[in-house]
Design an enzyme around this catalytic site. Sequence first.
Site, PDB file in Angstrom:
ATOM      1  N   LYS A 173      -9.225   2.090  -1.503  1.00 14.04           N
ATOM      2  CA  LYS A 173      -8.513   1.335  -1.717  1.00 14.04           C
ATOM      3  C   LYS A 173      -9.177  -0.488  -1.390  1.00 14.04           C
ATOM      4  O   LYS A 173      -9.338  -0.185  -0.658  1.00 14.04           O
ATOM      5  CB  LYS A 173      -7.349   0.977  -0.888  1.00 14.04           C
ATOM      6  CG  LYS A 173      -5.970   0.177  -0.619  1.00 14.04           C
ATOM      7  CD  LYS A 173      -4.836   0.712   0.095  1.00 14.04           C
ATOM      8  CE  LYS A 173      -4.166  -0.156  -0.384  1.00 14.04           C
ATOM      9  NZ  LYS A 173      -2.514   0.674   0.708  1.00 14.04           N
ATOM     10  N   LYS A 181      -7.649   2.639  -6.293  1.00  9.52           N
ATOM     11  CA  LYS A 181      -6.536   1.901  -6.587  1.00  9.52           C
ATOM     12  C   LYS A 181      -7.486   0.925  -5.620  1.00  9.52           C
ATOM     13  O   LYS A 181      -7.968   0.063  -4.866  1.00  9.52           O
ATOM     14  CB  LYS A 181      -5.342   2.482  -5.221  1.00  9.52           C
ATOM     15  CG  LYS A 181      -4.684   0.992  -5.116  1.00  9.52           C
ATOM     16  CD  LYS A 181      -3.441   1.303  -4.424  1.00  9.52           C
ATOM     17  CE  LYS A 181      -2.439   0.820  -3.998  1.00  9.52           C
ATOM     18  NZ  LYS A 181      -2.128   0.777  -2.832  1.00  9.52           N
TER      19      LYS A 181
HETATM   20  C1  PBG Z   1       0.964  -0.418   1.485  1.00 10.64           C
HETATM   21  C2  PBG Z   1       0.742  -0.177   0.242  1.00 10.64           C
HETATM   22  C3  PBG Z   1       0.244  -1.109  -1.182  1.00 10.64           C
HETATM   23  C4  PBG Z   1       0.638  -0.346  -1.846  1.00 10.64           C
HETATM   24  C5  PBG Z   1       0.950   0.617  -1.355  1.00 10.64           C
HETATM   25  N1  PBG Z   1       0.750   0.945  -0.326  1.00 10.64           N
HETATM   26  C6  PBG Z   1       0.177  -2.636  -0.357  1.00 10.64           C
HETATM   27  C7  PBG Z   1      -0.727  -3.076   0.331  1.00 10.64           C
HETATM   28  O1  PBG Z   1      -1.705  -2.699   0.737  1.00 10.64           O
HETATM   29  O2  PBG Z   1      -0.127  -3.884   0.833  1.00 10.64           O
HETATM   30  C8  PBG Z   1       0.252  -0.972  -3.109  1.00 10.64           C
HETATM   31  C9  PBG Z   1       1.083  -0.121  -4.350  1.00 10.64           C
HETATM   32  C10 PBG Z   1       1.173  -1.392  -5.947  1.00 10.64           C
HETATM   33  O3  PBG Z   1       0.982  -2.287  -5.788  1.00 10.64           O
HETATM   34  O4  PBG Z   1       2.006  -0.951  -6.960  1.00 10.64           O
HETATM   35  N2  PBG Z   1       0.203   0.481   3.252  1.00 10.64           N
END
Ligand code: PBG
Length: 332
Positions: free
Chosen positions: A202, A256
């Site tokens: 991520k 991601k």
């Molecule tokens: C939070 C989380 C995020 C997303 C999924 N879980 C945002 C972040 O890490 O700030 C992002 C999903 C998206 O942008 O569609 N832990």
Amino acid sequence: MKPTIAPYPATRLRRMRKTASLRSLARQNTLTPDDLIWPIFVMDGEDSETPIASMPGVTRKTVDRAVLAAKEAHSLGIPAICIFPYTGMEARTEDCAMAWDPENVSNRAIRAIKDAVPDIAVMTDIALDPYNINGHDGFVENGQIVNDRTVEALVKMALAQAAAGADILGPSDMMDGRIAAIRSGLESEGFQDVAILSYTAKYASGFYGPFRDAVGASAALKGDKKTYQMDPGNSDEALRLVERDLREGADMIMVKPGMPYLDICRRVKDTYGVPTFAYQVSGEYAMMQAAAQNGWLDGETVMMESLLCFKRAGCDGILTYFAPAAARVLAG
Ligand code: PBG
């Protein structure tokens, strides 16, 4: 293996592109509703939905409406739905206690959906950000995001979600050691069959902006997430993370964001051959929807193309806000 290819004109690659039936016969990768996980936003209240300005077509839904969404997903052949809670400032505290409250809005939504549509798989999000006063995924002490104390809280959160009936847990926090800790918590509490889809690679991305609006985190978040989410310049590190998460007990791996990171999806799939998912995140959805609304792109064409490209890059499935729209297209 390099294919032998006869010189032109014996080989004319256009022959197999000539008609729709020849193209479909030769097509290597396809998209089906089985490939989709639909992320939805749940909120308190009854029988209502509120639109999210930066995500045209997406709403926050009360639990009863989330149940309707799950029924719709199931009837479209979508195998899984993923729940994210919208939280106001009142749910956010320093100790994040609401994160493992069995009665928080996510856990109520899990129970209601599993009750009404037992066959759909329910996935969750594990991270403290919806319940944290400062919008971070972990506890903050003296300006630092602390790892080990956060992992203890994530285990409590995971167990509450498993007890509510979740099928797939999605740790999205990027703390070190969380998969092992969650897996051992699940084993010792009798939840040995709950799957973990780890947000393994991520990245610290600008493409999460609309999501943070959707869950109410934009106003709360102080600073950025670069000390725990990955640097967009890195590729080898993703493989180290995948190896680690697999050793710690993850069943599935996620990359991601999605579209800008298809090279990572391919490397992960080629190297480990495990169930690999991509998250086509909020900013990717917003870009395509905005361009479509302006008439600059054909919305349906780019939606379907973007999803198929994840399959070509080696993904087994995609988390996407387009899930119901794409499944409708696939149903004809
Ligand atoms: C939070 C989380 C995020 C997303 C999924 N879980 C945002 C972040 O890490 O700030 C992002 C999903 C998206 O942008 O569609 N832990």
